[in-house]
Scaffold this motif. Structure first.
Motif, PDB file in Angstrom:
ATOM      1  N   THR A   1       0.826  -1.197   0.000  1.00  0.00           N
ATOM      2  CA  THR A   1       0.000   0.000   0.000  1.00  0.00           C
ATOM      3  C   THR A   1       0.868   1.258   0.000  1.00  0.00           C
ATOM      4  OG1 THR A   1      -0.100  -0.008   2.423  1.00  0.00           O
ATOM      5  CG2 THR A   1      -1.840  -1.179   1.233  1.00  0.00           C
ATOM      6  N   GLY A   2       0.248   2.376  -0.298  1.00  0.00           N
ATOM      7  CA  GLY A   2       0.960   3.651  -0.333  1.00  0.00           C
ATOM      8  C   GLY A   2       0.435   4.503  -1.467  1.00  0.00           C
ATOM      9  N   GLY A   3       0.882   5.720  -1.535  1.00  0.00           N
ATOM     10  CA  GLY A   3       0.426   6.639  -2.565  1.00  0.00           C
ATOM     11  C   GLY A   3       1.197   6.483  -3.859  1.00  0.00           C
ATOM     12  N   ARG A   4       1.130   7.542  -4.663  1.00  0.00           N
ATOM     13  CA  ARG A   4       1.791   7.502  -5.964  1.00  0.00           C
ATOM     14  C   ARG A   4       3.308   7.402  -5.833  1.00  0.00           C
ATOM     15  NH1 ARG A   4      -1.597   8.660 -10.204  1.00  0.00           N
ATOM     16  NH2 ARG A   4      -3.648   9.472  -9.631  1.00  0.00           N
ATOM     17  N   TRP A   5       3.857   7.845  -4.713  1.00  0.00           N
ATOM     18  CA  TRP A   5       5.307   7.742  -4.549  1.00  0.00           C
ATOM     19  C   TRP A   5       5.744   6.272  -4.489  1.00  0.00           C
ATOM     20  CZ3 TRP A   5       8.191   5.496  -0.656  1.00  0.00           C
ATOM     21  CH2 TRP A   5       7.501   5.097   0.495  1.00  0.00           C
ATOM     22  N   VAL A   6       4.890   5.417  -3.909  1.00  0.00           N
ATOM     23  CA  VAL A   6       5.213   3.986  -3.879  1.00  0.00           C
ATOM     24  C   VAL A   6       5.092   3.405  -5.286  1.00  0.00           C
ATOM     25  CG1 VAL A   6       4.581   1.740  -2.922  1.00  0.00           C
ATOM     26  CG2 VAL A   6       4.480   3.772  -1.488  1.00  0.00           C
ATOM     27  N   ASP A   7       4.082   3.844  -6.043  1.00  0.00           N
ATOM     28  CA  ASP A   7       3.953   3.410  -7.440  1.00  0.00           C
ATOM     29  C   ASP A   7       5.227   3.737  -8.217  1.00  0.00           C
ATOM     30  OD1 ASP A   7       1.407   2.829  -6.633  1.00  0.00           O
ATOM     31  OD2 ASP A   7       0.386   4.077  -8.104  1.00  0.00           O
ATOM     32  N   ALA A   8       5.720   4.973  -8.037  1.00  0.00           N
ATOM     33  CA  ALA A   8       6.919   5.404  -8.764  1.00  0.00           C
ATOM     34  C   ALA A   8       8.153   4.656  -8.271  1.00  0.00           C
ATOM     35  CB  ALA A   8       7.114   6.906  -8.608  1.00  0.00           C
ATOM     36  N   LEU A   9       8.263   4.492  -6.956  1.00  0.00           N
ATOM     37  CA  LEU A   9       9.421   3.822  -6.375  1.00  0.00           C
ATOM     38  C   LEU A   9       9.531   2.375  -6.828  1.00  0.00           C
ATOM     39  CD1 LEU A   9      11.768   3.969  -4.250  1.00  0.00           C
ATOM     40  CD2 LEU A   9      10.108   3.100  -2.590  1.00  0.00           C
ATOM     41  N   LEU A  10       8.404   1.662  -6.867  1.00  0.00           N
ATOM     42  CA  LEU A  10       8.408   0.225  -7.175  1.00  0.00           C
ATOM     43  C   LEU A  10       7.966  -0.086  -8.602  1.00  0.00           C
ATOM     44  CD1 LEU A  10       6.983  -1.238  -3.830  1.00  0.00           C
ATOM     45  CD2 LEU A  10       9.358  -0.772  -4.475  1.00  0.00           C
TER      46      LEU A  10
END
Length: 346
Positions: free
Chosen positions: A271-280
């Motif tokens: 889970t997480g916001g768009r920063w997690v999407d970008a990071l992973l």
């Protein structure tokens, strides 16, 4: 790609009233299988600009230990390039098989990972995630993902497996190098189609990379630069893929599940916001990605609530947790899997 063909073929064979068919109707109605060319062109442009900035900085800094910061930034950029190669391998970018291959081979050359070798391996994983007999991602010499696997380890592998929870992150330092070596080994064994093309894509960029590093840096700094770049890239790649399936149920040899249950039960979302999407690289939406490998990366976050709600309505366990807790679950699982080697039966 094989994984996409597997998904579409399985879908065609399922009866119209199956759970997966009904979920797919909801996904299609929301337009989540539509291509997102604008997103990918923007992402690739950003990556190209970042690479250009790194190259200019590398030349301007010259023979300096500050280049280790350049190596760290290059590790991040290399992993982001690998994410694009991953998406191309699943035909997420273009409808055309050829166009996806062009993008995939280009990014494979830039990252040092053989695109053709990796796609074949990754498709086997998607077809049978966490399956003891068929998933290459849980067939690793130095690691065990079940207690039964641990008992098959011998020699130095046995010692590593015994302490694998503590050694897991240090071992990831070698991940990028091992991916590069695996592609070269497949090339030498004549396991790849069009070997001349594969040789050019793997060897020429490597030669250019080594030439640039040793021309600009002294030998010692050059070696340290390469170690930092490849090591951090390996850690980044490993930390992006590890939360997805490690610690989730293992499918025993001979056990069979339908596509929906097989993919959902063996996958974990982060889970997480768009920063997690970008990071992973979107891999944090692992359940949705495994159900629809050809779904464009930016659509996964919109598919997530639809899939979770569908699973809740049909009583299918849906696993999600935070990034920190996902690593904790992985390490606990690895520690438990290695228990037979720490406490052998008397």
């Amino acid at each position: 790609m094989t994984s996409t063909r597997h998904d579409s073929t399985d879908t065609a064979k399922r009866p119209p009233g199956s759970d997966f068919a009904r979920l797919t109707q909801e996904i299609k109605a929301a337009g989540l299988l539509d291509r997102r060319l604008g997103y990918y062109f923007a992402r690739m442009t950003i990556n190209a600009l970042l690479l250009g900035a790194i190259a200019v900085t590398f030349v301007l800094l010259g023979d300096s230990w500050w280049q280790l910061l350049t190596a760290a930034v290059l590790a991040v950029a290399s992993t982001q390039l690998a994410f694009i190669g991953h998406d191309a391998g699943h035909r997420q970018i273009f409808r055309s098989h050829r166009n996806n291959n062009v993008v995939g081979h280009l990014h494979g050359g830039l990252t040092g990972i053989s695109y053709q070798w990796w796609v074949a391996k990754h498709n086997r994983h998607h077809a049978n995630p966490n399956h003891e007999d068929h998933d290459p991602d849980i067939e690793i010499h130095a690691l065990a993902f079940s207690r039964a696997q641990a008992t098959t380890k011998h020699g130095v592998y046995s010692w590593i497996t015994k302490h694998q929870a503590f050694l897991f992150f240090p071992l990831l330092l070698a991940e990028a190098a091992m991916l590069r070596i695996s592609g070269l080994v497949a090339l030498c064994r004549n396991e790849l189609r069009n070997p001349w093309r594969e040789a050019a894509l793997q060897i020429l960029p490597l030669a250019g990379y080594l030439t640039a590093v040793f021309l600009v840096l002294s030998p010692v700094k050059a070696v340290v630069f390469i170690v930092v770049h490849q090591g951090l890239m390996g850690v980044y790649l490993g930390c992006s893929f590890a939360p997805n399936h490690k610690g989730m149920p293992i499918i025993a040899a001979g056990e069979r599940l339908d596509h929906l249950h097989k993919q959902v039960l063996t996958s974990r979302n982060v889970t997480g916001g768009r920063w997690v999407d970008a990071l992973l690289g979107g891999l944090n939406h692992q359940i949705e990605h495994h159900l629809y490998p050809h779904m464009p990366r930016p659509n996964l976050r919109y598919a997530q609530p639809l899939v979770e709600d569908f699973c809740a309505r049909h009583g299918i366990p849906y696993s999600k947790t935070t990034l920190r807790h996902s690593y904790a679950q992985v390490l606990r699982h690895l520690h438990d899997a290695g228990a037979p080697l720490r406490h052998p039966a008397s």
